[in-house]
Design a protein around this motif. Sequence first.
Motif, PDB file in Angstrom:
ATOM      1  N   HIS A 288      95.594 -29.736  53.406  1.00  0.00           N
ATOM      2  CA  HIS A 288      95.266 -29.199  52.086  1.00  0.00           C
ATOM      3  C   HIS A 288      95.744 -30.199  51.019  1.00  0.00           C
ATOM      4  CE1 HIS A 288      95.527 -26.589  48.523  1.00  0.00           C
ATOM      5  NE2 HIS A 288      94.664 -25.800  49.145  1.00  0.00           N
ATOM      6  N   PRO A 289      94.994 -30.340  49.903  1.00  0.00           N
ATOM      7  CA  PRO A 289      95.407 -31.281  48.845  1.00  0.00           C
ATOM      8  C   PRO A 289      96.849 -31.099  48.375  1.00  0.00           C
ATOM      9  CG  PRO A 289      93.189 -30.527  48.433  1.00  0.00           C
ATOM     10  CD  PRO A 289      93.681 -29.731  49.600  1.00  0.00           C
ATOM     11  N   GLN A 290      97.354 -29.856  48.390  1.00  0.00           N
ATOM     12  CA  GLN A 290      98.742 -29.636  47.970  1.00  0.00           C
ATOM     13  C   GLN A 290      99.719 -30.280  48.959  1.00  0.00           C
ATOM     14  OE1 GLN A 290      99.512 -28.398  45.134  1.00  0.00           O
ATOM     15  NE2 GLN A 290     101.736 -28.200  45.294  1.00  0.00           N
ATOM     16  N   ILE A 291      99.397 -30.209  50.243  1.00  0.00           N
ATOM     17  CA  ILE A 291     100.235 -30.851  51.260  1.00  0.00           C
ATOM     18  C   ILE A 291     100.184 -32.364  51.090  1.00  0.00           C
ATOM     19  CG2 ILE A 291     100.574 -31.210  53.728  1.00  0.00           C
ATOM     20  CD1 ILE A 291     101.287 -28.427  52.800  1.00  0.00           C
TER      21      ILE A 291
ATOM     22  N   ALA B 193     104.147 -37.697  47.155  1.00  0.00           N
ATOM     23  CA  ALA B 193     105.233 -37.707  46.180  1.00  0.00           C
ATOM     24  C   ALA B 193     106.537 -38.204  46.795  1.00  0.00           C
ATOM     25  CB  ALA B 193     105.432 -36.299  45.594  1.00  0.00           C
ATOM     26  N   HIS B 194     106.634 -38.206  48.122  1.00  0.00           N
ATOM     27  CA  HIS B 194     107.811 -38.725  48.799  1.00  0.00           C
ATOM     28  C   HIS B 194     107.745 -40.240  48.989  1.00  0.00           C
ATOM     29  CE1 HIS B 194     109.145 -34.640  49.811  1.00  0.00           C
ATOM     30  NE2 HIS B 194     110.283 -35.196  50.158  1.00  0.00           N
ATOM     31  N   LEU B 195     106.575 -40.839  48.749  1.00  0.00           N
ATOM     32  CA  LEU B 195     106.408 -42.274  48.951  1.00  0.00           C
ATOM     33  C   LEU B 195     106.746 -43.039  47.678  1.00  0.00           C
ATOM     34  CD1 LEU B 195     102.939 -42.186  50.787  1.00  0.00           C
ATOM     35  CD2 LEU B 195     105.219 -42.119  51.829  1.00  0.00           C
TER      36      LEU B 195
ATOM     37  N   ILE C  30     100.173 -33.759  42.088  1.00  0.00           N
ATOM     38  CA  ILE C  30     101.418 -34.528  42.000  1.00  0.00           C
ATOM     39  C   ILE C  30     102.012 -34.397  40.600  1.00  0.00           C
ATOM     40  CG2 ILE C  30     102.387 -36.871  41.973  1.00  0.00           C
ATOM     41  CD1 ILE C  30     100.415 -37.601  44.190  1.00  0.00           C
ATOM     42  N   ALA C  31     101.137 -34.495  39.596  1.00  0.00           N
ATOM     43  CA  ALA C  31     101.593 -34.436  38.202  1.00  0.00           C
ATOM     44  C   ALA C  31     102.176 -33.074  37.843  1.00  0.00           C
ATOM     45  CB  ALA C  31     100.438 -34.765  37.260  1.00  0.00           C
ATOM     46  N   THR C  32     101.734 -32.019  38.527  1.00  0.00           N
ATOM     47  CA  THR C  32     102.192 -30.663  38.186  1.00  0.00           C
ATOM     48  C   THR C  32     103.228 -30.138  39.170  1.00  0.00           C
ATOM     49  OG1 THR C  32     100.260 -29.766  39.383  1.00  0.00           O
ATOM     50  CG2 THR C  32     100.062 -30.048  37.004  1.00  0.00           C
ATOM     51  N   LEU C  33     103.680 -30.975  40.110  1.00  0.00           N
ATOM     52  CA  LEU C  33     104.752 -30.554  41.022  1.00  0.00           C
ATOM     53  C   LEU C  33     106.027 -30.325  40.219  1.00  0.00           C
ATOM     54  CD1 LEU C  33     104.446 -32.819  44.206  1.00  0.00           C
ATOM     55  CD2 LEU C  33     104.245 -30.337  44.106  1.00  0.00           C
ATOM     56  N   ASP C  34     106.712 -29.253  40.518  1.00  0.00           N
ATOM     57  CA  ASP C  34     107.945 -28.946  39.786  1.00  0.00           C
ATOM     58  C   ASP C  34     108.988 -28.399  40.754  1.00  0.00           C
ATOM     59  OD1 ASP C  34     109.722 -28.615  37.730  1.00  0.00           O
ATOM     60  OD2 ASP C  34     108.959 -26.645  37.156  1.00  0.00           O
ATOM     61  N   GLY C  35     109.278 -29.184  41.777  1.00  0.00           N
ATOM     62  CA  GLY C  35     110.271 -28.770  42.764  1.00  0.00           C
ATOM     63  C   GLY C  35     109.654 -27.992  43.907  1.00  0.00           C
TER      64      GLY C  35
ATOM     65  N   ILE D  34     110.563 -33.607  43.552  1.00  0.00           N
ATOM     66  CA  ILE D  34     109.632 -34.727  43.616  1.00  0.00           C
ATOM     67  C   ILE D  34     108.441 -34.492  42.701  1.00  0.00           C
ATOM     68  CG2 ILE D  34     110.289 -35.322  45.968  1.00  0.00           C
ATOM     69  CD1 ILE D  34     107.787 -33.845  46.920  1.00  0.00           C
ATOM     70  N   GLY D  35     107.660 -35.558  42.509  1.00  0.00           N
ATOM     71  CA  GLY D  35     106.423 -35.459  41.757  1.00  0.00           C
ATOM     72  C   GLY D  35     106.641 -35.477  40.261  1.00  0.00           C
ATOM     73  N   GLY D  36     105.646 -35.019  39.523  1.00  0.00           N
ATOM     74  CA  GLY D  36     105.722 -34.982  38.078  1.00  0.00           C
ATOM     75  C   GLY D  36     104.763 -35.950  37.422  1.00  0.00           C
ATOM     76  N   VAL D  37     104.648 -35.825  36.101  1.00  0.00           N
ATOM     77  CA  VAL D  37     103.703 -36.635  35.336  1.00  0.00           C
ATOM     78  C   VAL D  37     104.039 -38.125  35.449  1.00  0.00           C
ATOM     79  CG1 VAL D  37     102.725 -37.054  33.051  1.00  0.00           C
ATOM     80  CG2 VAL D  37     103.298 -34.732  33.746  1.00  0.00           C
ATOM     81  N   ARG D  38     105.322 -38.454  35.431  1.00  0.00           N
ATOM     82  CA  ARG D  38     105.708 -39.862  35.500  1.00  0.00           C
ATOM     83  C   ARG D  38     105.245 -40.499  36.801  1.00  0.00           C
ATOM     84  NH1 ARG D  38     111.898 -40.082  33.125  1.00  0.00           N
ATOM     85  NH2 ARG D  38     111.411 -39.379  31.022  1.00  0.00           N
ATOM     86  N   MET D  39     105.439 -39.793  37.900  1.00  0.00           N
ATOM     87  CA  MET D  39     105.021 -40.363  39.182  1.00  0.00           C
ATOM     88  C   MET D  39     103.510 -40.517  39.235  1.00  0.00           C
ATOM     89  SD  MET D  39     105.915 -39.273  43.089  1.00  0.00           S
ATOM     90  CE  MET D  39     105.565 -40.492  44.378  1.00  0.00           C
TER      91      MET D  39
END
Length: 328
Positions: free
Chosen positions: A122-125, A131-133, A157-162, A190-195
């Motif tokens: 799934h795209p979320q996975i 985001a770990h790379l 990735i941009a909207t990941l928040d923990g 991990i993730g976020g707008v910066r990444m």
Amino acid sequence: MTGSQRAALVLLSLGEAQAAEVLKHMGPREVQKLGMAMTTVSAVGRDTVAEVFDDFVDSLAQPAAIGAGADDYIRAVLTQALGEERASGLIDRILAGRNTSGLDTLKWMEPRAIAELVRNEHPQIIAIVMAHLDEDQAAEVLKCLADRVRADVLLRIATLDGIPPNALNELNEVMARQFSGNQNLKSSTIGGVRMAANILNFMDSGQDEEILTSINRIDEPLGARIRDLMFVFDNLADLDDRAIQAVLREIPSDKLAIALRGAEAGVREKITANMSQRAAQILLEDMEARGPVRLAEVEAAQKEILAEVRRMADAGTIQLAAKQEAFV
């Protein structure tokens, strides 16, 4: 020679067994970078080798910044500097790669292999895995994915928040089916707008705009925030003189001559203003003597220089302008 090429020359001179022992203490990105550098220093003159080793010996002769190398000392310093959550993964990688999780093991794989591994997830996975790379590796994985999922993955990735510990643990178990790893995980931020912005900076020209356009259709404010944090070659003009001078010491002059062919006048002026008059003259003469250069060559040279700038910013060697804080 760049810093990587000098390091590669030292390793090549040590012999296979000793070089291998040194590489064991480096992370995957450093190993890959040194491996590529080794292929470019196969024919080096004796004088150059002597000069590199003289510099190396001089560096070793300098007083050590840290007088202890025990595990407890390293853990205490990094935890105090970065905080427990950010330091934990770095500490495990530094201390001989102990407790490497299934997700961290992916950092040693080729991007195409990682893409094959997650292609049917799934795209979320996929977003959590990427985001770990490191950002440059994540960008290469993104290039290998189907066009239809690229924007979706980057938006996630941009909207990941923990990620809750149990969810991260389950994902790690899936990734560890073919790797052995540590299952005792903590919550991750991990993730976020910066990444997301960092990953796009490593994409090929055109692909970044295509993905941003798709994200803008779904969430225009988010697309604008990502674009604001992106750092492109022309942003080099925003660096202070000290940072530019540090970057110039790491960039081969022939690569710089190609990259500047596609740069704005402000970037050229910033670069030449931080060189000696003679060095600037040689650079401009080199640019003129080369004649027409393919756009692909220019873009490749610019991306290589930007990668070095990001590496130096991540290492704390330079600071980028405040509006490019994605890499600070």
